[in-house]
Design a protein around this motif. Structure first.
Motif, PDB file in Angstrom:
ATOM      1  N   SER A 285    -112.030  20.956 -64.089  1.00 18.23           N
ATOM      2  CA  SER A 285    -110.958  20.972 -63.364  1.00 18.23           C
ATOM      3  C   SER A 285    -111.725  21.819 -61.654  1.00 18.23           C
ATOM      4  CB  SER A 285    -109.657  22.174 -63.507  1.00 18.23           C
ATOM      5  OG  SER A 285    -110.036  23.080 -64.280  1.00 18.23           O
ATOM      6  N   ARG A 286    -112.284  22.970 -62.558  1.00 17.22           N
ATOM      7  CA  ARG A 286    -113.242  24.252 -61.921  1.00 17.22           C
ATOM      8  C   ARG A 286    -114.943  23.550 -62.097  1.00 17.22           C
ATOM      9  NH1 ARG A 286    -111.178  29.765 -62.326  1.00 17.22           N
ATOM     10  NH2 ARG A 286    -111.925  30.672 -60.544  1.00 17.22           N
ATOM     11  N   VAL A 287    -115.512  22.800 -62.852  1.00 13.82           N
ATOM     12  CA  VAL A 287    -116.487  22.603 -63.294  1.00 13.82           C
ATOM     13  C   VAL A 287    -116.544  21.500 -63.655  1.00 13.82           C
ATOM     14  CG1 VAL A 287    -118.717  23.154 -64.746  1.00 13.82           C
ATOM     15  CG2 VAL A 287    -117.280  24.673 -64.399  1.00 13.82           C
ATOM     16  N   GLY A 288    -117.691  20.023 -62.849  1.00  5.79           N
ATOM     17  CA  GLY A 288    -117.589  18.980 -63.738  1.00  5.79           C
ATOM     18  C   GLY A 288    -118.732  18.601 -62.411  1.00  5.79           C
ATOM     19  N   GLU A 289    -119.152  17.168 -62.063  1.00  5.23           N
ATOM     20  CA  GLU A 289    -119.202  16.476 -61.691  1.00  5.23           C
ATOM     21  C   GLU A 289    -118.984  15.715 -60.427  1.00  5.23           C
ATOM     22  OE1 GLU A 289    -122.379  13.899 -61.645  1.00  5.23           O
ATOM     23  OE2 GLU A 289    -122.382  15.217 -64.186  1.00  5.23           O
ATOM     24  N   ASP A 290    -117.520  16.088 -60.619  1.00  2.39           N
ATOM     25  CA  ASP A 290    -117.106  16.144 -58.476  1.00  2.39           C
ATOM     26  C   ASP A 290    -116.748  17.195 -58.670  1.00  2.39           C
ATOM     27  OD1 ASP A 290    -117.608  12.927 -58.934  1.00  2.39           O
ATOM     28  OD2 ASP A 290    -116.294  12.379 -60.620  1.00  2.39           O
ATOM     29  N   VAL A 291    -116.983  17.714 -58.749  1.00  5.07           N
ATOM     30  CA  VAL A 291    -116.622  19.418 -58.612  1.00  5.07           C
ATOM     31  C   VAL A 291    -117.669  20.515 -57.909  1.00  5.07           C
ATOM     32  CG1 VAL A 291    -115.314  21.571 -59.088  1.00  5.07           C
ATOM     33  CG2 VAL A 291    -115.039  19.233 -60.186  1.00  5.07           C
ATOM     34  N   GLN A 292    -117.538  21.093 -56.862  1.00 10.48           N
ATOM     35  CA  GLN A 292    -118.658  21.384 -55.883  1.00 10.48           C
ATOM     36  C   GLN A 292    -119.013  23.024 -56.851  1.00 10.48           C
ATOM     37  OE1 GLN A 292    -117.911  22.056 -51.593  1.00 10.48           O
ATOM     38  NE2 GLN A 292    -119.801  23.764 -51.865  1.00 10.48           N
ATOM     39  N   ALA A 293    -120.236  23.289 -57.043  1.00 13.92           N
ATOM     40  CA  ALA A 293    -120.219  24.297 -57.711  1.00 13.92           C
ATOM     41  C   ALA A 293    -119.973  25.524 -56.874  1.00 13.92           C
ATOM     42  CB  ALA A 293    -121.525  24.897 -57.750  1.00 13.92           C
ATOM     43  N   PHE A 294    -119.332  27.289 -57.651  1.00 13.06           N
ATOM     44  CA  PHE A 294    -119.221  28.428 -56.698  1.00 13.06           C
ATOM     45  C   PHE A 294    -120.406  28.895 -57.216  1.00 13.06           C
ATOM     46  CE2 PHE A 294    -115.010  26.302 -57.707  1.00 13.06           C
ATOM     47  CZ  PHE A 294    -114.104  26.898 -56.628  1.00 13.06           C
ATOM     48  N   SER A 295    -120.793  29.453 -55.765  1.00 20.66           N
ATOM     49  CA  SER A 295    -121.522  30.768 -56.310  1.00 20.66           C
ATOM     50  C   SER A 295    -121.338  31.820 -56.427  1.00 20.66           C
ATOM     51  CB  SER A 295    -121.821  31.211 -54.572  1.00 20.66           C
ATOM     52  OG  SER A 295    -121.201  31.952 -53.701  1.00 20.66           O
ATOM     53  N   ASP A 296    -120.853  31.726 -57.223  1.00 23.72           N
ATOM     54  CA  ASP A 296    -120.379  32.782 -58.209  1.00 23.72           C
ATOM     55  C   ASP A 296    -120.626  32.528 -59.559  1.00 23.72           C
ATOM     56  OD1 ASP A 296    -118.498  34.546 -56.334  1.00 23.72           O
ATOM     57  OD2 ASP A 296    -117.001  33.960 -56.421  1.00 23.72           O
ATOM     58  N   PHE A 297    -120.613  31.219 -59.102  1.00 20.79           N
ATOM     59  CA  PHE A 297    -121.442  30.978 -61.024  1.00 20.79           C
ATOM     60  C   PHE A 297    -122.487  31.450 -61.508  1.00 20.79           C
ATOM     61  CE2 PHE A 297    -118.779  26.699 -61.669  1.00 20.79           C
ATOM     62  CZ  PHE A 297    -117.034  27.781 -61.482  1.00 20.79           C
ATOM     63  N   LEU A 298    -123.767  31.901 -60.394  1.00 18.02           N
ATOM     64  CA  LEU A 298    -124.740  31.733 -60.590  1.00 18.02           C
ATOM     65  C   LEU A 298    -124.620  33.403 -61.686  1.00 18.02           C
ATOM     66  CD1 LEU A 298    -126.300  32.056 -56.914  1.00 18.02           C
ATOM     67  CD2 LEU A 298    -127.184  30.772 -58.797  1.00 18.02           C
TER      68      LEU A 298
END
Length: 93
Positions: free
Chosen positions: A26-39
């Motif tokens: 839903s929030r993480v995956g191949e078809d999901v754009q990464a968020f800069s907050d994930f850094l």
């Protein structure tokens, strides 16, 4: 460059999913754009990525987010190393 970016994305996603397995698909995956907050999840403990500083330039808002790794070189005598370890990203919607 694409391969390196994909490697970074996957390393970041792996760290995020270790902390939040419920985000898978839903929030993480191949078809999901990464968020800069994930850094936040990798710059503290990932062997390679914790030595980086990442500046994210948002072309929509005009803002800049800066994330500094735990092992990013510090000190005025390490300017060249700091430059080498700075990753700049430009967000385009």
């Amino acid at each position: 460059l694409k391969d390196t970016a994909l490697h970074f994305k996957r390393a970041i996603e792996t760290a995020v999913l270790q902390a939040h397995p419920e985000w898978g698909g839903s929030r993480v995956g191949e078809d999901v754009q990464a968020f800069s907050d994930f850094l936040f999840y990798v710059l503290g403990n990932h062997a390679l990525l914790s030595e980086l500083s990442v500046a994210v330039f948002d072309s929509t808002s005009g803002g800049v987010e800066l994330y500094i790794g735990r092992h990013y070189p510090s000190g005025a005598d390490r300017i060249e190393e700091q430059r080498s370890n700075l990753l700049t990203l430009r967000y385009l919607p």
